[in-house]
Design an enzyme around this catalytic site. Structure first.
Site, mmCIF file in Angstrom:
data_model
loop_
_atom_site.group_PDB
_atom_site.id
_atom_site.type_symbol
_atom_site.label_atom_id
_atom_site.label_comp_id
_atom_site.label_asym_id
_atom_site.label_seq_id
_atom_site.Cartn_x
_atom_site.Cartn_y
_atom_site.Cartn_z
ATOM 1 N N HIS A 180 -6.824 -4.758 -8.040
ATOM 2 C CA HIS A 180 -5.577 -4.445 -7.374
ATOM 3 C C HIS A 180 -4.406 -4.316 -8.330
ATOM 4 C CE1 HIS A 180 -2.995 -3.259 -4.312
ATOM 5 N NE2 HIS A 180 -2.109 -4.078 -4.810
ATOM 6 N N TYR B 144 -1.358 -0.937 -9.769
ATOM 7 C CA TYR B 144 0.038 -0.974 -10.221
ATOM 8 C C TYR B 144 0.123 -0.639 -11.703
ATOM 9 C CZ TYR B 144 0.896 -2.816 -5.668
ATOM 10 O OH TYR B 144 0.950 -2.947 -4.311
ATOM 11 N N HIS C 83 -7.241 -7.720 -0.067
ATOM 12 C CA HIS C 83 -7.126 -6.686 0.968
ATOM 13 C C HIS C 83 -8.177 -5.592 0.750
ATOM 14 C CE1 HIS C 83 -3.843 -4.536 -1.612
ATOM 15 N NE2 HIS C 83 -5.033 -4.270 -2.043
ATOM 16 N N HIS C 84 -8.897 -5.673 -0.361
ATOM 17 C CA HIS C 84 -10.025 -4.759 -0.545
ATOM 18 C C HIS C 84 -11.302 -5.342 0.055
ATOM 19 C CE1 HIS C 84 -7.916 -2.087 -3.394
ATOM 20 N NE2 HIS C 84 -7.237 -3.178 -3.641
ATOM 21 N N THR D 21 7.811 -1.416 -3.150
ATOM 22 C CA THR D 21 7.253 -0.114 -3.525
ATOM 23 C C THR D 21 7.889 0.980 -2.672
ATOM 24 O OG1 THR D 21 5.193 -1.316 -3.820
ATOM 25 C CG2 THR D 21 5.084 1.062 -3.998
HETATM 26 CU CU LIG Z 1 -5.358 -2.718 -3.788
#
Ligand SMILES: [Cu+2]
Lengths: 414, 564
Positions: B263, B267, B312-313, B338
């Protein structure tokens, strides 16, 4: 000199967005399912709740997309460089900054609140309806700390969903404790309508993922874990899906389907499935016993090992044919011949493929692999998990090699 | 003028005097052995574009196979190897080195430094990355990995992936991991210690801020993935069972470790893109960036929260509900900084005088594309909805919108923007526009429809699909789009090659830029700057230009006075 920041075209953008979204949403709920929204149709409450949550986010998303997109395009067109245009040297605006941060946060709070409201409907199964199948209390395949969510009355039809390369096996819970005599099926799961069906999802080799789009979300089958979900279908029909987690070369063809029929039809199916499984098992058992008897007789008639006339059998210490016909009862290696037909050994059982035909032209390595890992490659027309997978441990290396050599010689000549 | 200054300095000023300047070394060997951040940057970019071509061809093969239902063009084995190589290549061998290349070239220039803090380590980073690429593609000679770029265990264990493909994937991750880690340290030290006089933290260009943040994220996350693949390696070859459930290991351990890196990785890929956009939009809107401090704060906020949302994956694996809720809310939280950046960018253009060179067009393409990618991210962050969308083409569409929209388009913008600085020549604007239109249009055609494919039940990573729910039509549209996109990228490559030879001379500051790299000639001399100007704002070049104007005016007036 230019329009002040407050008279944004954003209002128009938002209005436009709302109109567009409503225009899109109306068809989306019907015929266009699949283009803009997940498929629907089974009538199970959890899938419906997920879908309405999706539609809410979709609506808000459209407003944001067209609003911000509109603002962007308007800005680009309105403020493109032209003769005499002067850029206004502003560095920022704290009130605006706070404004849109709070605005974005509020949107997300709204989504969270609706999610929490819907969560109960998504997570917790209702009782089966009165016109559903009346299921026994508690019969379930649960293991590990996580427990399935059961309906308030604790009654559901519990099915064990076992993902394996590249097949789904469904085993239906019954009330006794013996899990070996349960009704099972592959690929297509048959369930009664209006009945709460709970699934205990497992995997036996690599990770798979159980997914029937119209019946709600996907739930990964992770080896070593049990995952749970449920559905309660109101519309009879066949709902198709497939494995959704990469599980190897056969991933794309690891399909699944759920066939929902009326409880009465379900009972019929269940009974006939049970009968045919029992019959098949009986047949296999008789074949096995016959073979063992025949083998015992053969052993009795054979010249005794210490007879001087017998051929000196140094390397023949391990006899591949004997293992094929009789197995090694001491270590629990079932006789191959109890399931497989092989002309050379005189066996005719048909639980597994006829080895004279299927092994023709195969290499010794391939035969060895098929013997050691029967579930890796399933022969066409046969199911996994019938051939024992314990030969790696129940046979010694020498026994295994002898067996493979015997098979290879018997089928493909010396 | 001259007489007065000569008169003013009566005492000797100590200065370095050379009698002859060493000629700039040339020839390929001088490139291979170079420790000059500019040459290393260019080599990074060139190598990464070679991998882009390879990864792109893989993507086209994938799209060809999926063009029609039940296609038999490729075998499942080839197909699985292709998407594994495509994903791995685009993430580790194209985007990360492309960003590293741009940053290598521009960061020292933007902060007024003469090189990176550790020039030799810098060269080491480059060559480790190239070694990683070679090791990975070496597996083409036997059999490449087939486990996807996420290489989930136990599928990646020897029992299920006996070929050495997975091992070469592991070594790739090790090599490019060390490369990025060392590179991140270098960037971090360079930015924290080597800024021009006067460049306090409030005056650091936004691209440099994002690179600093990216460096921190890399330093946090790379060791975790390196550890994870090391455990996989020992599982595969040294008898351990970290991920083997039949011996007490856990497949979820892999997923947690992978996504703890994976994750932040997104970014790592998009933050520098945000930085590039934040440089380009103000220049071509002729306005300062709107909300400098807010953007810096958002960038740092993303880095902090972004390391805490990895699961969240994993919403579809057996996780306790409170964890799902935690990761859902965490993801919403990181969506806010974001998301609101988009407003900062739009308001940067607001009331400006916007010009549209190709660099700016790509920046605008970024805004539109990333906007949609961000919105679909909210769908996926809401875990019950994710249960429906996870591992389908909806997700494939989402992450291409964020990664291609967020990282690739912004790096293309950066390339068009800094190309004149790197080569001294302008790119062809006309060809650039055509290329941009094809790239953006092709991208949207390819990926917008993939949302629908996912909603219609198509999982990702399938080599064939049945013709149900219009999947045939959706996929055909997508395949056509992918070839348009590829043509667009090809035109940019042609543009680069042509402009290298025939491009118009750029001069030091063709765009009237804001930051220090435009102060020095194009391409800059080996030492970058003969004098490093004192920095007085975020836009030192504006200050310098204003000062020169003022001096000219004074000079003119003096001239007029003298003449009369
Ligand atoms: Cu992610």
């Amino acid at each position: 000199m230019r329009s002040p920041i407050t008279s944004l075209p954003a209002k128009n953008g938002i209005l436009f967005g709302i109109v567009l979204v409503s225009a899109l949403l109306i068809p989306a709920t019907g015929a266009f399912a699949g283009i803009l929204a997940p498929e629907a149709g089974g009538g199970t409450p959890n899938a419906e709740a997920i879908r309405s949550l999706y539609l809410l986010i979709f609506g808000l998303g459209c407003i944001v997309f067209f609003g911000v997109g509109g603002l962007m395009i308007w800005t680009i067109v309105r403020y493109r460089a032209s003769k005499g245009a002067v850029a206004v040297q502003v560095h920022g605006n704290n009130r605006l900054e706070v404004g849109w941060t709070v605005g974005a946060a509020l949107l997300l709070v709204l989504i969270s609140v609706v999610t929490f409201i819907k969560l109960d409907q998504i997570k917790n199964p209702p009782n089966s309806s009165a016109n559903g199948l009346s299921t026994p209390q508690n019969a379930s395949f649960s293991s590990g700390p996580a427990k399935p969510s059961l309906p308030p009355n604790g009654r559901s039809l519990n099915i064990d969903v076992n993902g394996q390369q590249y097949l789904w096996r469904y085993t239906y819970a019954d009330t006794d404790t013996n899990n070996l005599n349960n009704v099972f099926s592959y690929e297509q799961m048959v369930v009664p309508t209006n009945t709460t069906v709970t699934l205990s999802i497992r995997a036996q080799d690599v990770q798979h993922s159980w997914w029937i789009p119209e019946l709600g979300g996907k739930f990964d089958a992770v080896p070593g874990y049990t995952n749970y979900t449920w559905f309660n279908i109101t519309e009879p029909g066949v709902y198709d899906g497939q494995c959704a987690e990469l599980c190897g070369r056969g991933h794309a063809t690891m399909i699944a389907s759920v066939k929902a029929v009326s409880p009465d039809e379900f009972k019929l199916w269940y009974a006939s499935q049970k009968a045919s499984i029992v019959a098949a098992e009986k047949q296999a058992a008789t074949a096995r016993n016959a073979l063992i008897a025949k083998d015992a007789a053969a052993l009795k008639n054979a010249p005794s090992a210490d007879a001087p006339a017998a051929a000196p059998a140094p390397a023949a210490a391990v006899d591949g044919k004997k293992i094929f016909v009789a197995g090694v009862p001491a270590t629990g290696a079932l006789a191959c011949g109890s399931c497989h037909a092989l002309a050379d050994a005189g066996t005719t059982a048909a639980v597994g493929p006829n080895l004279d035909t299927t092994l023709k032209g195969q290499s010794a390595a391939m035969i060895k692999a098929s013997t050691l890992y029967p579930n890796k490659l399933i022969s066409k027309g046969f199911a996994a998990n019938i051939m024992p997978a314990n030969y790696g441990s129940s046979l010694t290396k020498a026994q295994l090699d002898a067996l493979v050599k015997y098979l290879n010689d018997a089928v493909n000549g010396k | 003028m001259t007489t007065t200054s000569a008169a003013a300095s009566t005492t000797a000023i100590p200065e370095v005097v050379t009698n002859s300047a060493a000629p700039r070394p040339s020839g390929w060997l001088s490139w291979l052995t170079s420790t000059d951040h500019k040459r290393i940057g260019i080599m990074y970019i060139v190598a990464s574009w070679m991998f882009l071509v390879i990864g792109g061809v893989e993507a086209l093969l994938i799209r060809l196979q999926l063009a029609v239902p039940d296609n038999t063009l490729l075998s499942p084995q080839t197909y699985n190897a292709l998407f594994t190589m495509h994903g791995t290549t685009m993430v580790f061998l194209f985007l990360m080195p492309m960003i590293a290349g741009i940053a290598n070239y521009t960061v020292p220039l933007m902060i007024g430094a003469r090189d990176m803090a550790f020039p030799k380590l810098n060269a080491l980073s480059l060559w480790l990355f190239i070694a990683g690429g070679i090791v990975f593609y070496g597996s083409l000679l036997f059999s490449p990995a087939e486990c996807g770029w996420t290489c989930y265990a136990p599928l990646s264990e020897t029992a299920f992936s006996p070929s050495n493909g997975v091992d070469s994937w592991i070594f790739l991750v090790h090599l490019v991991g060390v490369s990025s880690f060392v590179g991140a340290l270098n960037i971090f030290v360079t930015i924290t210690n080597m800024r021009a006089p006067g460049m306090s933290w409030g005056r650091v260009p936004l691209f440099v801020w994002t690179m600093l943040t990216q460096a921190i994220l890399l330093i946090i996350s790379i060791p975790v993935i390196a550890g994870a693949v090391t455990l996989l390696l020992t599982d595969r070859h040294f008898g351990t069972h970290f991920y083997d459930p039949t011996n007490g290991g856990s497949p979820l351990l892999w997923q947690h470790l992978f996504w703890f890196f994976g994750h932040p990785e997104v970014y790592i890929l998009v933050l520098p893109g945000f930085g590039v956009i934040s440089e380009i939009l103000p220049v071509f809107s002729r306005k300062p960036i709107f909300g400098y401090k807010a953007i810096v704060a958002a960038t740092l906020g993303i880095a902090v929260i972004g390391t805490l949302v990895w699961a969240h994956h994993m919403f579809t694996v057996p996780l306790p509900f409170f964890l799902m809720i935690f990761f859902m809310l965490g993801t919403y939280l990181v969506a806010i900084p974001t998301g609101v950046k988009i407003f900062n960018w739009v308001f940067t253009m607001w009331r400006g005088a916007i010009e549209f060179p190709v660099a700016m067009l790509y920046a605008l393409g970024f805004l539109a594309t990333f906007l949609l990618g961000g919105i679909t991210g909210i769908f996926l962050a809401t875990f019950p909805v994710d249960w429906q969308l996870h591992d389908t083409y909806f997700v494939v569409a989402h992450f291409h919108y964020t990664i291609v929209g967020g990282a690739v388009f912004s790096m293309m913008a950066g390339l068009y923007y800094w190309f004149p600085k790197m080569t001294g020549r302008m790119m062809n604007e006309k060809l650039g526009r055509v290329s941009f239109a094809l790239t953006l249009g092709g991208f949207w055609i390819t990926f917008l429809i993939q949302h629908s494919a996912g909603l219609s039940g198509m999982p990702r990573r399938v080599y064939e699909y049945a013709d149900v729910n219009n999947l045939g039509t959706y996929n055909m549209i997508s395949t056509v789009g992918s070839f348009i996109l590829a043509l667009g990228v090809l035109l940019t490559i042609i543009n680069i090659l042509q402009s290298l030879k025939n491009g118009a001379k750029a001069g030091p500051d063709p765009w009237r830029g804001n930051t220090l790299e435009w102060f020095t000639p194009s391409p800059p001399p080996v030492n970058n700057f003969d004098i490093v100007p004192r920095v007085r704002s975020v836009e030192p070049m504006q200050d310098i230009r204003r000062q020169i104007e003022r001096q000219d005016r004074v000079g003119e007036e003096a001239g007029v006075a003298a003449g009369s």
